[in-house]
Design a protein around this motif. Structure first.
Motif, PDB file in Angstrom:
ATOM      1  N   UNK B 110       0.840  -1.200   0.000  1.00 42.33           N
ATOM      2  CA  UNK B 110       0.000   0.000   0.000  1.00 42.33           C
ATOM      3  C   UNK B 110       0.874   1.249   0.000  1.00 42.33           C
ATOM      4  N   UNK B 111       2.064   1.157   0.623  1.00 41.08           N
ATOM      5  CA  UNK B 111       3.000   2.276   0.604  1.00 41.08           C
ATOM      6  C   UNK B 111       3.384   2.629  -0.822  1.00 41.08           C
ATOM      7  N   UNK B 112       3.737   1.597  -1.600  1.00 39.60           N
ATOM      8  CA  UNK B 112       4.083   1.833  -3.007  1.00 39.60           C
ATOM      9  C   UNK B 112       2.885   2.409  -3.758  1.00 39.60           C
ATOM     10  N   UNK B 114       0.502   4.316  -2.604  1.00 40.65           N
ATOM     11  CA  UNK B 114       0.340   5.735  -2.285  1.00 40.65           C
ATOM     12  C   UNK B 114       1.396   6.573  -2.994  1.00 40.65           C
ATOM     13  N   UNK B 115       2.639   6.076  -3.003  1.00 40.27           N
ATOM     14  CA  UNK B 115       3.706   6.833  -3.676  1.00 40.27           C
ATOM     15  C   UNK B 115       3.355   7.016  -5.150  1.00 40.27           C
ATOM     16  N   UNK B 117       0.431   6.798  -6.614  1.00 38.92           N
ATOM     17  CA  UNK B 117      -0.755   7.655  -6.766  1.00 38.92           C
ATOM     18  C   UNK B 117      -0.367   9.125  -6.668  1.00 38.92           C
ATOM     19  N   UNK B 118       0.466   9.442  -5.657  1.00 38.22           N
ATOM     20  CA  UNK B 118       0.885  10.825  -5.467  1.00 38.22           C
ATOM     21  C   UNK B 118       1.650  11.341  -6.673  1.00 38.22           C
ATOM     22  N   UNK B 119       2.596  10.551  -7.169  1.00 37.63           N
ATOM     23  CA  UNK B 119       3.406  10.980  -8.317  1.00 37.63           C
ATOM     24  C   UNK B 119       2.518  11.151  -9.550  1.00 37.63           C
TER      25      UNK B 119
END
Lengths: 361, 305
Positions: B110-112, B114-115, B117-119
């Motif tokens: 999920x961390x990846x 979010x990263x 998604x943000x980018x």
């Protein structure tokens, strides 16, 4: 009498379990916290602009949501990926009740907490048979389903019928606030007090029998069962408690924003919420406040200075990976240790340089 | 409000949606199988699957519309991007988390997510009306069955789903690498003791999963929409298929994916249900999980997978 029941009756008597004993430093800490709280409630609205007061109201709401998730993740070891959907349910119920009745706001908050609790427990009951990964995924599925339902049901806007939604309404009335807290600063104080009550409820649970049962379940469910703990009851209890506080938070949220839209509740929010709770520290009560600040104050600040909030999403992603790989206890635990290490490093370095200077001719 | 009296559409009305459903089901099967192979090998349920595919599809879009790159080359870039980023994640975090509970490994992806998604939101800001789209050249080719228009893309989507399911089954059954993967699904330690290069096997599983993520990213961008959030969370549909198959059966995943695709598209012409059709994967997966777990009371010591 089954062996399990026998085991519950014969509690081990250790000196620390006597009820009257209070931790050392408890009163000093309580006084410090009370003073800090008074400062937050009285002074903060005087200093901050309206923009930041609203942001801080959201911090109060989301701290409680994070607290509920923290109970599940940190205390019992159940990962839920659907807490934002639970918040949406709480907000929906509260808005419906506020439009339909003239009950006092506190009663509405209590009712939305109880109704959300009932729904959460209903979901939790079958989900209890699953654990670990399966539970996390089924909560993600349910969150997705609730998002779809809300998108087509819409939030109540003063219309009639079960959904209370009237798409043709021209002048949508705002959701009412408690009579004693109609202005934004007053509502901020109101929400902080509501949050403090929720924190106290959770704190009492954590410090007493349920908290000990949860700790045992988190360590090992079979061992907890062997020790005579009714694991089903206590897991359900955790679900109920988390849903209750989140439901109340949803009620506070409804009054804070005054207009609810289903687009404000996305499946992504549940994931961000978990990320932030893990970053803040799921094992600590303070982690919930840190999570609330991360989730609501940081975006407000970034927005204020004109930085895209997308950076924050990236930061949360990195934070999750960092927490899971190196610091499972989160920022609340990690930061003081890092600071202590830094202080030690600096003082060590200065001592060394002083020693060097002394030895130099 | 849900009207319980359903007015069922005629078979005529259903047919076009059936085609869409089969095509979508094929892609869900593709992603579901990709996720299961990785899960069986490494114990990681890759929730960043959809985000990786979305990112790849957006890169392709950028290359095609802005750099005027050859379309097929751009799609290849997307597929390779998926493979490389997933492999990179697997090498860094898959390794450091390898001893942990599957739940922790899965949460880390999920961390990846979010990263990415943000980018994606930073690079490809969703600016109102100017919506992006990818359309494969095969969209314009097709044939008619009876009165329904079937595009080659629909056929490709279903075919890719079937092909990947067959190939994966054969691969796991007969190839050396596949056998090693199955062995690791049983016990990583023992497999390592037997001289299987577990790290390399894991790396190939990560890479393969990423390639599949890139492929389904392109297909879903064409069939559904080229939108970061939509594509990222479409992963839930294939996840539901994998869950119904209890995260183990390849063919179970395929069948579940087709059912999800068909039911999802099939309820579209039913007026009272059309708003709720996106719930299909959730409802089916939740019902299947509850049904499959109805006898389990307590799981002991080892995790159940």
């Amino acid at each position: 009498v089954s062996t399990a029941e026998l085991a519950t009756e014969t509690k081990p008597s250790s000196p620390s379990s006597s009820p009257r004993r209070v931790e050392r430093g408890f009163y000093t800490r309580a006084v410090i916290i009370a003073v800090a709280l008074l400062l937050v409630i009285i002074a903060l609205p005087q200093i901050l602009s309206l923009y930041y007061i609203d942001a801080m109201t959201q911090v109060a709401v989301y701290s409680v949501v994070a607290l509920g998730l923290g109970v599940l993740v940190g205390r019992v070891g159940l990962i839920s990926l659907g807490q934002a959907a639970v918040l949406a349910i709480g907000a929906w119920v509260a808005a419906r009740l506020l439009f339909a009745t003239s009950l006092p706001y506190e009663v509405v908050l209590l009712l939305s907490g109880i109704i959300t609790m009932a729904l959460g427990t209903l979901v939790g009951l079958p989900a209890l048979r699953m654990r670990g990964l399966y539970l996390a995924l089924i909560t993600l599925m349910l969150a997705g389903a609730i998002t779809v339902v809300l998108a087509s049901l819409n939030f109540p806007n003063g219309g009639h019928g079960f959904s209370g939604y009237n798409g043709a309404l021209l002048h949508i009335p705002p959701i009412r606030r408690p009579g004693i807290a109609t202005t934004d600063p007053a509502y901020f104080r109101y929400s902080v007090i509501a949050a403090v009550i929720m924190f106290l409820i959770v704190l009492i649970h954590v410090r007493t029998k349920p908290g000990r049962a949860w700790a045992a379940i988190r360590q090992s469910e079979p061992a907890a069962l062997a020790a005579g703990i009714n694991t089903t009851l206590y897991k359900l209890w955790a679900f109920a408690l988390a849903s209750f506080v989140t439901g109340v938070a949803g009620g506070v949220y409804a009054g804070a924003v005054r207009y609810l839209y289903s687009i404000d509740f996305q499946t992504q929010d549940s994931i961000t919420l978990l990320a932030v709770v893990l970053m803040g520290g799921a094992y600590s009560i303070w982690g919930a406040i840190v999570a609330g600040l991360f989730l609501q104050l940081l975006p407000a600040i970034l927005n204020d200075v004109g930085v895209s909030p997308d950076w924050l999403v990236i930061l949360f992603g990195i934070g999750v990976l960092q927490v899971l790989t190196t610091a499972p206890t989160g920022i609340v635990d990690q930061l003081p240790r890092d600071i202590a290490r830094l202080v030690r490093f600096i003082s060590g370095a200065s001592r060394r340089s002083a020693a060097n200077q002394g030895s130099a001719p | 409000m849900i009207h319980l009296a359903l007015s069922l559409p005629s078979w005529q009305d259903e047919q076009p949606f059936l085609v869409t459903g089969l095509a979508l089901g094929g892609v869900y099967a593709l992603s579901g199988v990709g996720m299961i192979v990785l899960f069986r090998t490494t114990g990681v349920l890759n929730l960043s699957f959809g985000a990786v595919g979305a990112f790849g599809a957006l890169i392709s879009w950028q290359l095609i519309t802005k750099s005027h790159m050859n379309q097929w080359l751009a799609y290849l870039v997307c597929v390779l991007f998926g493979g490389v980023i997933t492999l990179a994640y697997g090498m860094v975090f898959g390794r450091s988390l390898s001893g942990r509970d599957p739940l922790v490994k899965t949460t880390a992806t999920l961390g990846l997510t979010l990263i990415l998604l943000g980018v994606m939101d930073l690079l490809w800001t969703s600016n109102g009306g100017a919506s992006r789209s990818i359309s494969l050249p095969t969209d314009n080719h097709g044939f008619t069955v009876g009165q329904i228009q079937v595009t080659t893309t629909d056929v490709i989507a279903l075919a890719v789903g079937i092909v990947i399911t067959v190939i994966t089954t054969a691969f796991l059954r007969y190839s050396k690498l596949g056998t090693a993967m199955r062995a690791m699904a049983n016990d990583r330690e023992i497999t390592a003791t037997l001289g299987v290069p577990v790290r390399r096997v894991e790396a190939s599983a990560w890479f393969g999963c990423g390639i599949v993520a890139g492929m389904s990213g392109i297909l879903l961008a064409d069939l559904v929409a080229l939108d970061a959030t939509t594509l990222t969370f479409l992963v839930i549909s294939s996840l539901a298929a994998a869950l119904i198959a209890r995260l183990s059966s390849i063919w179970g995943t395929f069948i579940a994916a087709i059912v999800i695709g068909v039911v999802d598209a099939g309820v579209t012409p039913i007026a009272s249900l059309t708003n709720y059709r996106d719930m299909t994967p959730f409802v089916l997966a939740a019902a299947a999980l509850l049904f499959l777990n109805r006898r389990r009371v307590l799981s002991l010591a080892r995790q159940e997978f």
